[in-house]
Write an enzyme that holds these catalytic residues in place. Structure first.
Site, PDB file in Angstrom:
ATOM      1  N   SER A  95       0.804  -1.226   0.000  1.00 39.90           N
ATOM      2  CA  SER A  95       0.000   0.000   0.000  1.00 39.90           C
ATOM      3  C   SER A  95       0.836   1.275   0.000  1.00 39.90           C
ATOM      4  CB  SER A  95      -0.956  -0.043   1.189  1.00 39.90           C
ATOM      5  OG  SER A  95      -1.817   1.048   1.181  1.00 39.90           O
ATOM      6  N   ASP A 238      -2.346   6.439  -3.421  1.00 41.46           N
ATOM      7  CA  ASP A 238      -1.279   5.755  -2.690  1.00 41.46           C
ATOM      8  C   ASP A 238      -0.800   4.588  -3.576  1.00 41.46           C
ATOM      9  OD1 ASP A 238      -3.399   3.946  -2.380  1.00 41.46           O
ATOM     10  OD2 ASP A 238      -2.707   3.285  -0.410  1.00 41.46           O
ATOM     11  N   ASP A 240      -1.200   1.356  -3.851  1.00 37.44           N
ATOM     12  CA  ASP A 240      -2.083   0.335  -4.417  1.00 37.44           C
ATOM     13  C   ASP A 240      -3.442   0.907  -4.800  1.00 37.44           C
ATOM     14  OD1 ASP A 240      -2.900   0.699  -1.788  1.00 37.44           O
ATOM     15  OD2 ASP A 240      -3.618  -1.354  -1.583  1.00 37.44           O
ATOM     16  N   ASP A 242      -6.037   2.177  -3.462  1.00 35.42           N
ATOM     17  CA  ASP A 242      -7.338   2.080  -2.792  1.00 35.42           C
ATOM     18  C   ASP A 242      -7.681   3.421  -2.155  1.00 35.42           C
ATOM     19  OD1 ASP A 242      -5.358   1.812  -0.865  1.00 35.42           O
ATOM     20  OD2 ASP A 242      -6.446   0.335   0.336  1.00 35.42           O
TER      21      ASP A 242
HETATM   22 MG    MG Z   1      -3.548   1.464   0.121  1.00 35.67          MG
END
Ligand code: MG
Length: 452
Positions: A95, A238, A240, A242
């Site tokens: 992440s 960020d 990844d 999400d």
């Molecule tokens: Mg993330």
């Protein structure tokens, strides 16, 4: 040792998070699933991604699971895919963590994050070392699906008023930070008729320009480019994707809590229903819920807690004050690209992002952390002491003390022997005062705990 943290298993790549760990965690998942079903496996852009993904694939196949390799994907993209096409998922990602990290995270069959109980079961299998090993003719089947991100983008477009967005021909600067969102956000925006200016949109696990965490201080190039080009907004993911954060048309960073409340306000204006957010979120959410006459549920910190509660109460929207927004009609997980499309849908109504940000109440925050010798006992004493104050308490996660004009939240860290103290009030001075009260409470309790 607990294997799973707040967001799966994380650590330094090829040290703690190495191929052995990936293979054995995937085997544990296969054992947990009784060697039945299909698991989608993907990774973000980190350098060790392919290595760990390959190991996870081998482990899953060896335990008898069928595997779909979904390639390099944002976490919400594989989550969406799992919901529709697989029985579980594994995503190799750390992440927002710095470049040397990587991690392994499980996805449940409905696309949401794996439950805490599920993680505990996997952990038990992992530490027992007793994996289901398929006989030679029963090792899993393997295929590659290269269309996962496209599928994801298509479904986001279906979930918003794409026509209204396209008619505005927005100019947007997209800073995907060389992360997995580089493969989705620019293309989503193109499909939504935007003029897209990309920044750091080449997937690169060395993250050469900024950390994967989109903190305001890391986004000066985004801010400058928005101002220089007269864009309608800037967006940054960020690692990844999400999560997403925004800067307005003047290059001003939109506070994450403001973004959350702004979106909540829009969502309940269109459909009345409950809102869900963690206890660490701003009073703004309570204000939005009160004004709209809808229920607000506070949960423990962690997006999984928010998502599960949203399912339970049939919420219309929920999220965390870190750019992690959850749109249940789309899917029950944080989704950065979906949040971006939704922000554009709001902007299509004619208001500028700066005006929208001003439409939610203003609050001020103060936060600090403090080491503690014995967090558990100290926490118990803090609770006792706080209940003596006569103020309203929320003990969903730590202790949150609601004063008439603000609140302070005292929470032990899950990973370090420290307390986090977080306060909010109508002005900065009062926020600092409340933070100090929380801090004093911890100091006092910590002293008492050593006498016990
Ligand atoms: Mg993330």
């Amino acid at each position: 040792m607990a294997l799973f943290g707040t967001n799966g298993v994380r650590g330094i790549a090829n040290e703690y998070v190495n191929p052995e760990l990936a293979i054995n965690l995937a085997r544990s998942l296969g054992t947990y699933m009784s060697s039945k079903g299909t698991v989608a496996i993907g990774c973000d852009t980190r350098i060790s991604g392919q290595m760990l993904k390959s190991a996870a694939i081998a482990g899953a196949l060896s335990s008898g699971l069928n595997v779909i390799d979904v390639g390099t994907v944002p976490t919400p993209s594989i989550q969406y895919y799992v919901r529709d096409h697989a029985d579980a998922g594994i995503v190799i990602t750390a992440s927002h963590n710095p470049r040397e990290y990587n991690g392994i995270k499980f996805i449940a069959g409905d696309g949401s994050e794996f439950s805490r109980d599920g993680e505990k079961d996997i952990e038990k299998i992992y530490y027992s070392g007793k994996y289901a090993i398929a006989s030679w003719e029963k090792t899993g089947s393997f295929r590659i699906d290269p269309g996962v991100n496209e599928y994801y983008i298509r479904n986001i477009i279906k979930s918003v008023n794409a026509e209204a967005i396209r008619s505005r021909r927005f100019k947007i600067v997209a800073d995907t930070g060389c992360g997995a969102g580089s493969l989705t956000l620019p293309f989503l925006l193109r499909e939504l008729g935007c003029q897209v200016l990309t920044l750091e949109a080449q997937p690169d696990g060395t993250f050469p320009w900024r950390n994967p965490e989109p903190l305001p201080e890391a986004l000066t190039e985004l801010t400058n480019l928005v101002k220089m080009t007269g864009a309608d907004l800037g967006a940054a993911h960020d690692g990844d994707a999400d999560r997403i954060v925004f800067v307005d048309e003047n290059g001003q960073f939109i506070n994450d809590e403001v973004l959350l409340a702004m979106m909540a306000k829009y969502m309940v204006e269109h459909e009345k229903g409950p809102l869900v957010t963690p206890v660490s979120s701003s009073q703004r959410m309570a204000d939005v819920a009160r004004d709209a006459g809808v229920e607000l549920y506070w949960t423990a910190v962690g997006s999984i807690n928010v998502a599960r509660k949203m399912m339970e109460v049939n919420a219309v929207f929920g999220g965390e004050g870190n750019g992690g927004l959850i749109f249940p009609k789309h899917q029950y997980c944080r989704d950065g690209a979906m949040a971006c499309a939704k922000v554009l849908e709001i902007l299509a109504g004619g208001k500028k992002l700066s005006e929208l940000a001003k439409s939610v109440p203003q609050y001020f925050n103060a936060k600090t952390k403090i080491p503690s010798k014995n967090t558990q006992t100290t926490m118990e004493i803090v609770k006792q002491e706080a209940s003596g104050t006569g103020y309203m308490l929320d003990t969903t996660d730590g202790v949150k003390i609601w004063y008439e004009d603000g609140w302070v939240l005292i929470r032990p860290s899950g990973t370090e022997p420290i307390f986090r103290v977080f306060a909010e009030a109508k002005n900065q001075e009062r926020a600092e005062e409340l933070m100090q009260e929380g801090l004093d409470l911890v100091l006092k309790a910590d002293k008492l705990s050593t006498l016990k």
